[in-house]
Motif scaffolding. Sequence first.
Motif, mmCIF file in Angstrom:
data_model
loop_
_atom_site.group_PDB
_atom_site.id
_atom_site.type_symbol
_atom_site.label_atom_id
_atom_site.label_comp_id
_atom_site.label_asym_id
_atom_site.label_seq_id
_atom_site.Cartn_x
_atom_site.Cartn_y
_atom_site.Cartn_z
ATOM 1 N N UNK A 1 31.779 50.838 52.664
ATOM 2 C CA UNK A 1 33.024 51.154 51.956
ATOM 3 C C UNK A 1 32.886 52.604 51.514
ATOM 4 N N UNK A 2 33.937 53.406 51.706
ATOM 5 C CA UNK A 2 33.743 54.855 51.648
ATOM 6 C C UNK A 2 34.872 55.556 50.915
ATOM 7 N N UNK A 3 34.494 56.486 50.022
ATOM 8 C CA UNK A 3 35.456 57.364 49.373
ATOM 9 C C UNK A 3 34.741 58.634 48.931
ATOM 10 N N UNK A 4 35.179 59.755 49.459
ATOM 11 C CA UNK A 4 34.629 61.069 49.081
ATOM 12 C C UNK A 4 33.106 61.126 49.170
ATOM 13 N N UNK A 5 32.548 60.583 50.239
ATOM 14 C CA UNK A 5 31.117 60.642 50.461
ATOM 15 C C UNK A 5 30.311 59.573 49.754
ATOM 16 N N UNK A 6 30.963 58.796 48.895
ATOM 17 C CA UNK A 6 30.287 57.786 48.081
ATOM 18 C C UNK A 6 30.598 56.375 48.568
ATOM 19 N N UNK A 7 29.735 55.421 48.189
ATOM 20 C CA UNK A 7 30.003 54.008 48.440
ATOM 21 C C UNK A 7 31.133 53.601 47.500
ATOM 22 N N UNK A 8 32.277 53.198 48.061
ATOM 23 C CA UNK A 8 33.425 52.782 47.249
ATOM 24 C C UNK A 8 33.098 51.444 46.588
ATOM 25 N N UNK A 9 33.560 51.268 45.353
ATOM 26 C CA UNK A 9 33.089 50.154 44.534
ATOM 27 C C UNK A 9 33.935 48.884 44.549
ATOM 28 N N UNK A 10 35.012 48.825 45.302
ATOM 29 C CA UNK A 10 35.781 47.576 45.363
ATOM 30 C C UNK A 10 36.183 47.311 46.805
ATOM 31 N N UNK A 11 35.447 46.426 47.444
ATOM 32 C CA UNK A 11 35.658 46.129 48.859
ATOM 33 C C UNK A 11 37.128 45.907 49.204
ATOM 34 N N UNK A 12 37.805 45.068 48.440
ATOM 35 C CA UNK A 12 39.184 44.691 48.754
ATOM 36 C C UNK A 12 40.200 45.802 48.649
ATOM 37 N N UNK A 13 39.830 46.912 48.034
ATOM 38 C CA UNK A 13 40.749 48.032 47.876
ATOM 39 C C UNK A 13 40.315 49.258 48.663
ATOM 40 N N UNK A 14 39.284 49.108 49.485
ATOM 41 C CA UNK A 14 38.794 50.270 50.216
ATOM 42 C C UNK A 14 39.834 50.756 51.219
ATOM 43 N N UNK A 15 40.016 52.053 51.265
ATOM 44 C CA UNK A 15 40.979 52.649 52.187
ATOM 45 C C UNK A 15 40.293 53.207 53.423
ATOM 46 N N UNK A 16 38.966 53.372 53.328
ATOM 47 C CA UNK A 16 38.205 53.891 54.458
ATOM 48 C C UNK A 16 36.832 53.229 54.519
ATOM 49 N N UNK A 17 36.339 53.103 55.733
ATOM 50 C CA UNK A 17 34.954 52.738 55.972
ATOM 51 C C UNK A 17 34.310 53.887 56.721
ATOM 52 N N UNK A 18 33.040 54.103 56.463
ATOM 53 C CA UNK A 18 32.278 55.000 57.319
ATOM 54 C C UNK A 18 31.431 54.098 58.193
ATOM 55 N N UNK A 19 31.559 54.282 59.500
ATOM 56 C CA UNK A 19 30.824 53.481 60.466
ATOM 57 C C UNK A 19 29.679 54.306 61.032
ATOM 58 N N UNK A 20 28.506 53.711 61.039
ATOM 59 C CA UNK A 20 27.295 54.367 61.513
ATOM 60 C C UNK A 20 26.782 53.606 62.735
ATOM 61 N N UNK A 21 26.513 54.308 63.798
ATOM 62 C CA UNK A 21 25.948 53.718 65.005
ATOM 63 C C UNK A 21 24.438 53.967 64.987
ATOM 64 N N UNK A 22 23.659 52.885 65.120
ATOM 65 C CA UNK A 22 22.208 52.971 65.058
ATOM 66 C C UNK A 22 21.634 52.411 66.357
#
Length: 132
Positions: free
Chosen positions: A6-27
Amino acid sequence: MKIAVTYENGQVFQHFGHTQQFKLYEVENGELVSSRVVDTNGSGHGALAGFLRECGAEVLICGGIGGGARNALAQAGIQLYPGVSGDADAQVAALLAGSLQYDPNTVCAHHHNHGEGHNCGAHGHDCGGHRC
């Protein structure tokens, strides 16, 4: 493996249900090979597990999360690491290093729980059609 945060301004966003962006990482082979930010296009908590599944996410790092979302993620086969805060990139690095600090019991106390049998389509959510 694909890790979602869950992502906002480089930080882990704190409410899953309201997240507007995800950062996806390929490993691959334990090494980070790429990352990108994707918009949820206003999807609510009921649709986000489906959104992540369509994106190929196998792991989710987040802050707070409600019981209904936990159930949806479990049904989607997505491993959950809740109760995380701070820099998103640093938290993914910590996960890969085996040192991620998380709280498996973290919940959003104010979150309403749809409970078992929740059908997001009945609430006007669109579970499909997202492009990652």
